[in-house]
Design an enzyme around this catalytic site. Structure first.
Site, PDB file in Angstrom:
ATOM      1  N   HIS A 171       0.847  -1.203   0.000  1.00 16.90           N
ATOM      2  CA  HIS A 171       0.000   0.000   0.000  1.00 16.90           C
ATOM      3  C   HIS A 171       0.885   1.256   0.000  1.00 16.90           C
ATOM      4  CE1 HIS A 171      -3.009   2.873   1.299  1.00 16.90           C
ATOM      5  NE2 HIS A 171      -3.910   1.958   1.611  1.00 16.90           N
ATOM      6  N   GLU A 279      -0.830   1.357  -5.391  1.00 18.76           N
ATOM      7  CA  GLU A 279      -0.610   0.123  -4.658  1.00 18.76           C
ATOM      8  C   GLU A 279      -0.596  -1.069  -5.603  1.00 18.76           C
ATOM      9  OE1 GLU A 279      -3.670  -0.016  -1.593  1.00 18.76           O
ATOM     10  OE2 GLU A 279      -3.887   2.169  -1.781  1.00 18.76           O
TER      11      GLU A 279
END
Length: 307
Positions: A171, A279
């Site tokens: 992320h 991400e």
């Protein structure tokens, strides 16, 4: 010998890698080699920052208001989302994006590569809590190579006698000049699920630009992406393998204010203006089945060039 002293005795690298603890007791690996500086929190196997030495500003962003405390997720860096992405399918009380980013990991190896880059490997430590939320025998490892580029591999090994399904993401928060001025390229023509629009399925037309909250899961794509940043005069390249989803996210002002840990940015505006998440994931349509006895690898390499 304290655990920190023991870790430095076994895994530190003279002139490149040292371990330290903050006042909350979290342990960090600080890397400083000929090519880059980086910091990694052992809680979560969480890379906090990375700055190649030819860059005036970091490439991986962390909030000025980030909390570094036991059991708390860190706002910024590269959180590891695993073994699910987003909310758990059936258990509302389980943490969003899984537990990997808030539990202890241990360092299993460290070395200097022939190229002069620093490599460090960690493994998630299972606990009663993790086993209660993930009742499958497995091993989760992460390997990071820090240099002019940053390479991260997340490895899931199925130690059980049956297949299991995972959702996952690195992320990554990237530092940018201003969210209103950057573009993300490489996803043109890809389908995405728009979380801001009730998961409506759409197709990307042209490069991605930002003028409000954006939360999209691009599916069925292993494409390389790039963040084009005119203000900082650089292009951040994101090349991946073992990943078929790309998530693009910015909270914008109202949501960032509600979250409360974005802090002010260098420019004096909200810190959210100086970051964007791109991400590398396997989410929604692209969750991965890991066969018994097999290992799945998600690998991403980040690099920077003039723009």
């Amino acid at each position: 010998m304290t655990p920190l002293e023991h870790l430095n005795a076994r895994r530190a690298i003279e002139g490149q890698l040292r371990f330290r603890a903050n006042d909350q007791g979290l342990i960090f690996a600080d890397i400083d080699n000929d090519f880059a500086q980086a910091s990694l929190c052992l809680q979560g196997g969480h890379l906090v920052s990375w700055r190649p030495k030819d860059q005036a500003r970091p490439v991986v962003w962390v909030s000025s208001a980030a909390k570094f405390a036991p059991g708390k997720s860190i706002r910024g860096g590269v959180p590891v989302c695993w073994p699910w992405f987003g909310p758990h399918e059936t258990e509302a009380g389980f943490p969003a994006h899984g537990f990997a980013r808030t539990v202890p990991w241990e360092v299993t190896d460290s070395c200097t590569l022939e190229t002069g880059e620093t490599e460090i490997a960690l493994m998630l430590l299972e606990t009663e809590q993790t086993r209660a939320q993930w009742p499958h025998r497995s091993r989760l490892e992460i390997m990071l190579s820090v240099g002019r580029s940053l390479k991260i591999t997340l490895m899931t090994t199925n130690l059980d006698d049956h297949d299991f399904v995972i959702g996952e993401a690195l992320h990554t928060y990237f530092e940018i000049g201003d969210i209103g001025e950057v573009r993300v390229t490489g996803l043109e023509g890809s389908e995405y699920l728009d979380k801001v629009d009730n998961f409506a399925r759409k197709r990307q037309d042209g490069a991605i630009a930002f003028n409000g909250e954006t939360d999209r899961v691009y599916v069925n794509t292993g494409a390389e992406c790039a963040i084009e940043d005119a203000r900082l005069k650089r292009r951040i390249r994101i090349a991946k393998s073992g990943s078929q989803s790309t998530v693009v996210w910015t909270p914008w002002a109202e949501k960032a204010e509600k979250m409360g840990d974005f802090g002010p940015g260098i420019s004096g505006q909200g810190g959210w203006r100086e970051m964007v998440c791109v991400e590398s994931a396997n989410a929604l349509d692209n969750r991965v089945t890991v066969p018994a006895g097999q290992t799945h690898r998600l690998t991403v390499e980040y690099s920077v060039e003039p723009f």
